[in-house]
Structure formats: C-alpha cells, structure tokens
Design an enzyme around this catalytic site. Structure first.
Site, PDB file in Angstrom:
ATOM      1  N   ASP A 115     128.731  -1.423  90.649  1.00 49.42           N
ATOM      2  CA  ASP A 115     128.664   0.390  91.266  1.00 49.42           C
ATOM      3  C   ASP A 115     129.370   0.979  92.689  1.00 49.42           C
ATOM      4  O   ASP A 115     129.808   1.391  92.361  1.00 49.42           O
ATOM      5  CB  ASP A 115     127.621   0.987  91.188  1.00 49.42           C
ATOM      6  CG  ASP A 115     125.819   0.500  91.818  1.00 49.42           C
ATOM      7  OD1 ASP A 115     126.244  -0.538  92.336  1.00 49.42           O
ATOM      8  OD2 ASP A 115     125.492   1.481  91.670  1.00 49.42           O
ATOM      9  N   ASP A 118     128.566  -1.475  99.398  1.00 46.64           N
ATOM     10  CA  ASP A 118     128.065  -0.500 100.537  1.00 46.64           C
ATOM     11  C   ASP A 118     127.833  -1.597 101.847  1.00 46.64           C
ATOM     12  O   ASP A 118     129.143  -1.981 102.329  1.00 46.64           O
ATOM     13  CB  ASP A 118     126.555  -0.326 100.457  1.00 46.64           C
ATOM     14  CG  ASP A 118     125.420   0.401 101.544  1.00 46.64           C
ATOM     15  OD1 ASP A 118     126.443   1.091 101.912  1.00 46.64           O
ATOM     16  OD2 ASP A 118     124.212   0.678 101.447  1.00 46.64           O
TER      17      ASP A 118
HETATM   18  P1  IMP Z   1     125.430  -3.750  98.773  1.00 51.32           P
HETATM   19  O1  IMP Z   1     124.461  -5.015  98.915  1.00 51.32           O
HETATM   20  O2  IMP Z   1     124.200  -3.172 100.573  1.00 51.32           O
HETATM   21  O3  IMP Z   1     126.930  -3.532  99.055  1.00 51.32           O
HETATM   22  O4  IMP Z   1     124.143  -2.786  97.996  1.00 51.32           O
HETATM   23  C1  IMP Z   1     125.328  -2.386  96.895  1.00 51.32           C
HETATM   24  C2  IMP Z   1     123.936  -2.293  96.282  1.00 51.32           C
HETATM   25  O5  IMP Z   1     122.890  -0.999  96.977  1.00 51.32           O
HETATM   26  C3  IMP Z   1     124.133  -1.000  95.451  1.00 51.32           C
HETATM   27  O6  IMP Z   1     124.901  -1.645  94.120  1.00 51.32           O
HETATM   28  C4  IMP Z   1     123.801  -0.218  94.813  1.00 51.32           C
HETATM   29  O7  IMP Z   1     122.722  -0.220  93.743  1.00 51.32           O
HETATM   30  C5  IMP Z   1     122.301   0.362  95.867  1.00 51.32           C
HETATM   31  N1  IMP Z   1     123.247   1.322  96.804  1.00 51.32           N
HETATM   32  C6  IMP Z   1     123.524   1.486  97.717  1.00 51.32           C
HETATM   33  N2  IMP Z   1     124.639   2.268  98.588  1.00 51.32           N
HETATM   34  C7  IMP Z   1     123.746   3.620  97.892  1.00 51.32           C
HETATM   35  C8  IMP Z   1     123.816   4.557  97.249  1.00 51.32           C
HETATM   36  O8  IMP Z   1     124.339   5.422  98.417  1.00 51.32           O
HETATM   37  N3  IMP Z   1     123.406   5.264  96.190  1.00 51.32           N
HETATM   38  C9  IMP Z   1     121.999   4.752  95.740  1.00 51.32           C
HETATM   39  N4  IMP Z   1     122.822   3.371  94.963  1.00 51.32           N
HETATM   40  C10 IMP Z   1     123.575   2.420  96.563  1.00 51.32           C
HETATM   41 MG    MG Z   2     120.423   1.353  92.881  1.00 56.44          MG
END
Ligand code: IMP
Ligand code: MG
Length: 205
Positions: A115, A118
């Site tokens: 999705d 981040d």
């Molecule tokens: P990362 O490992 O920091 O890239 O985070 C990825 C995961 O964090 C995504 O697959 C989402 O499930 C969750 N996530 C990150 N940012 C958001 C947001 O703004 N809203 C909801 N879920 C988020």
């Molecule tokens: Mg989530």
C-alpha cells in the site's frame, strides 16, 4: 490561482471517544482510479506478456491489489504475505513477516505490491525474504510513496502517487485496523485520531 481547499468529509469510527471525525480527502475515488489506471499501463508496458506472480503485502494492499489485478491483461497468479510492522499505531516497531507463500515463486517473475512506502523497511525486509525463494526477478509496486520519510537505499520501481508526510487512511490503509473500507484516501490529523494516544498494541500492515 490559490490552491483549492481539500474537500472535507465525515468518517465514523468504531471504538472511539468521538463517534465521528471530520477529515480531509487527499485522494478522491476518481483520483485513485485514475492513478491505478496510469500505474497499470506503466507496469503492462514494461512487463510485456511474461507471466506474473503478484505477491501482495497484507493487510494494507487488499484494495489496491484488487483494483490493480483487474487492470492487468497479463497471465498472472496472486499470492499474499503477512507483514506486521506498526506496534504502536503510527510509530514503527519490529517487523514480523509470515512468509508462508501458497505458490512456488522459484524461477518466476514477481511483482511485490504494497500500500505505502514510508520508511521503506517493510518492503526491503519482505524483498529479502522473497529472494530466499529464488524468483527469476522481483519488481515492486506501491500505491503511495510518502515523501521525505525513507530510511533505506531502495526505491520501488512503480509508484502511483507521491504524497506529503502525513498519516493517511482508507483504500486499504488503516489506523489501528479501522478505516480500510473508506473508498477514498483521507488525512488523519492527530486531533482527528479517534482513540487516545498510541500505545504499544500490535497492528497489522
Ligand atoms: P514502512 O516499513 O515504514 O515503509 O511502513 C510500511 C507500512 O506501514 C505500510 O505497509 C503500512 O501498513 C504502514 N503505514 C505507513 N504509513 C502509513 C500511513 O500513513 N497510514 C497507514 N499505514 C501506514
Ligand atoms: Mg497498517
């Protein structure tokens, strides 16, 4: 011309102190549809007619994945992987990956779908896990890329939308497992959060 004010809407919440929050719509249903159309054309143009194994990262990918696969006129299979990263609701905790794939991806061309990109840790760790299964190739598609948050040296090949650094819900994305069913993407400001400040409860991606 001054930028148009983002449209506001009401969302109802399940376990809340507030029964309803008023939130800003960042991407409307029409904008999401156009973005996924655009992305599927890019993917199809680069992929050709090679069979594709799509691996979606649960749970946030579900709506995006369902829309994306129906726009890809490519022979494809779908598999799913569970990654849970957010221990507190909006801060990053340790990532747990359940890599029990249904299909054998050895020698297959894989498109990993999530999705949102981040910090990037989830995708990088899921990629490392998938590589252990020795696919022929892996590329990555995300619906959203949150600007200015990345902590990894990796960039997804396909991105539908770049968004500002704000917490968003809807179209599969959650806050504490709520709001995935909103058909649009909304910004959840701290004052809109329906619960008291995040604690250390686990949550799924
Ligand atoms: P990362 O490992 O920091 O890239 O985070 C990825 C995961 O964090 C995504 O697959 C989402 O499930 C969750 N996530 C990150 N940012 C958001 C947001 O703004 N809203 C909801 N879920 C988020
Ligand atoms: Mg989530």
């Amino acid at each position: 011309m001054p930028a148009a004010r983002p449209p506001m809407t009401r969302i109802s919440t399940c376990r809340s102190r507030k029964a309803e929050s008023i939130v800003k719509i960042l991407l409307s249903e029409d904008e999401l549809r156009e973005g996924v159309d655009r992305l599927s054309r890019q993917i199809a143009a680069q992929w050709g007619q090679r069979p594709m194994t799509i691996v979606g990262v649960l749970t946030g990918c579900i709506v995006f994945l369902a829309d994306l696969i129906r726009r890809l006129d490519i022979p494809l299979r779908v598999d799913l992987i569970q990654a849970s990263s957010y221990r507190g609701a909006t801060t990053r905790g340790n990532l747990t990956i359940d890599a029990a794939l249904q299909s054998d991806i050895r020698g297959h061309d894989v498109l990993l779908v999530d999705d949102i990109f981040d910090t990037g840790h989830t995708l990088v760790e899921v990629l490392a896990e998938l590589k252990r299964h020795q696919p022929a190739s892996i590329r990555t598609a995300v619906l959203l890329y949150k600007e200015g948050r990345q902590e990894v040296e990796f960039e997804p090949e396909f991105v539908a939308f770049r968004i500002p650094n704000q917490f968003v819900v809807g179209y599969g994305l959650d806050y504490r497992d709520e709001f995935r069913n909103l058909p649009f993407l909304a910004i959840l400001e701290p004052e809109d959060l329906p619960d008291p400040p995040p604690d250390d409860r686990g949550a799924e991606g």
